[in-house]
Write a protein that holds these residues in place. Sequence first.
Motif, PDB file in Angstrom:
ATOM      1  N   ALA A   1      81.500  63.551  36.329  1.00 49.20           N
ATOM      2  CA  ALA A   1      81.405  63.802  34.889  1.00 49.20           C
ATOM      3  C   ALA A   1      81.237  65.290  34.610  1.00 49.20           C
ATOM      4  O   ALA A   1      81.820  65.826  33.662  1.00 49.20           O
ATOM      5  CB  ALA A   1      80.247  63.013  34.288  1.00 49.20           C
ATOM      6  N   GLY A   2      80.453  65.985  35.429  1.00 45.28           N
ATOM      7  CA  GLY A   2      80.288  67.428  35.260  1.00 45.28           C
ATOM      8  C   GLY A   2      81.592  68.176  35.488  1.00 45.28           C
ATOM      9  O   GLY A   2      81.943  69.089  34.731  1.00 45.28           O
TER      10      GLY A   2
ATOM     11  N   VAL B   1      81.666  64.711  28.507  1.00 46.63           N
ATOM     12  CA  VAL B   1      82.437  63.643  29.142  1.00 46.63           C
ATOM     13  C   VAL B   1      81.479  62.532  29.521  1.00 46.63           C
ATOM     14  O   VAL B   1      80.422  62.773  30.105  1.00 46.63           O
ATOM     15  CB  VAL B   1      83.197  64.150  30.376  1.00 46.63           C
ATOM     16  N   THR B   2      81.853  61.312  29.186  1.00 44.91           N
ATOM     17  CA  THR B   2      81.082  60.124  29.531  1.00 44.91           C
ATOM     18  C   THR B   2      81.884  59.299  30.515  1.00 44.91           C
ATOM     19  O   THR B   2      83.060  59.019  30.269  1.00 44.91           O
ATOM     20  CB  THR B   2      80.778  59.286  28.277  1.00 44.91           C
TER      21      THR B   2
ATOM     22  N   LYS C   1      85.775  59.622  29.233  1.00 46.53           N
ATOM     23  CA  LYS C   1      86.050  59.795  27.809  1.00 46.53           C
ATOM     24  C   LYS C   1      85.499  61.152  27.398  1.00 46.53           C
ATOM     25  O   LYS C   1      84.302  61.396  27.503  1.00 46.53           O
ATOM     26  CB  LYS C   1      85.407  58.683  27.005  1.00 46.53           C
ATOM     27  N   ALA C   2      86.385  62.034  26.950  1.00 52.45           N
ATOM     28  CA  ALA C   2      85.984  63.394  26.563  1.00 52.45           C
ATOM     29  C   ALA C   2      85.916  63.499  25.050  1.00 52.45           C
ATOM     30  O   ALA C   2      86.780  63.001  24.341  1.00 52.45           O
ATOM     31  CB  ALA C   2      86.982  64.410  27.111  1.00 52.45           C
TER      32      ALA C   2
ATOM     33  N   TRP D   1      76.031  51.657  33.973  1.00 52.27           N
ATOM     34  CA  TRP D   1      75.405  52.779  33.301  1.00 52.27           C
ATOM     35  C   TRP D   1      76.470  53.752  32.839  1.00 52.27           C
ATOM     36  O   TRP D   1      77.514  53.889  33.463  1.00 52.27           O
ATOM     37  CB  TRP D   1      74.468  53.507  34.253  1.00 52.27           C
ATOM     38  N   ASN D   2      76.160  54.452  31.770  1.00 48.91           N
ATOM     39  CA  ASN D   2      77.008  55.550  31.329  1.00 48.91           C
ATOM     40  C   ASN D   2      76.333  56.862  31.707  1.00 48.91           C
ATOM     41  O   ASN D   2      75.130  57.025  31.511  1.00 48.91           O
ATOM     42  CB  ASN D   2      77.231  55.512  29.811  1.00 48.91           C
ATOM     43  N   VAL D   3      77.119  57.772  32.259  1.00 46.14           N
ATOM     44  CA  VAL D   3      76.618  59.088  32.644  1.00 46.14           C
ATOM     45  C   VAL D   3      77.355  60.116  31.804  1.00 46.14           C
ATOM     46  O   VAL D   3      78.583  60.075  31.700  1.00 46.14           O
ATOM     47  CB  VAL D   3      76.851  59.350  34.150  1.00 46.14           C
TER      48      VAL D   3
END
Length: 110
Positions: free
Chosen positions: A31-32, A78-79, A64-65, A93-95
């Motif tokens: 995500a990063g 971003v998720t 998803k951005a 989980w969502n990060v």
Amino acid sequence: MLEFAGFLPFLLVIGIAAIQLGLVGYAANQAGSAARAAARAQSLAPGTAQTAAAASTSSWLEPKAEGSGGEDTVTFTVTVHVPPIIPLFGDGWNVRRTATMPNDRTDAGS
């Protein structure tokens, strides 16, 4: 033998928890990277952030951005969704990770 059979479920739970924790860490790293790629792409060419985020992550994370750009900087979040190893323990989980980049478009100051 009987002691090992009694201890085996605990070992399995600890092993699965370690794998799940590693998966969450991997998703946070992805995500990063996707947030940095999305912000950088948007700063260079507007409208390319989602494509850059998807290209820089594993597809099964479904990145998803979303973000915005100002005159000087572009910020994107971003998720990614981390699925559970054992579906009985929830939906996953969502990060989220956020990155900000300077706006490098040549037309920004014109």
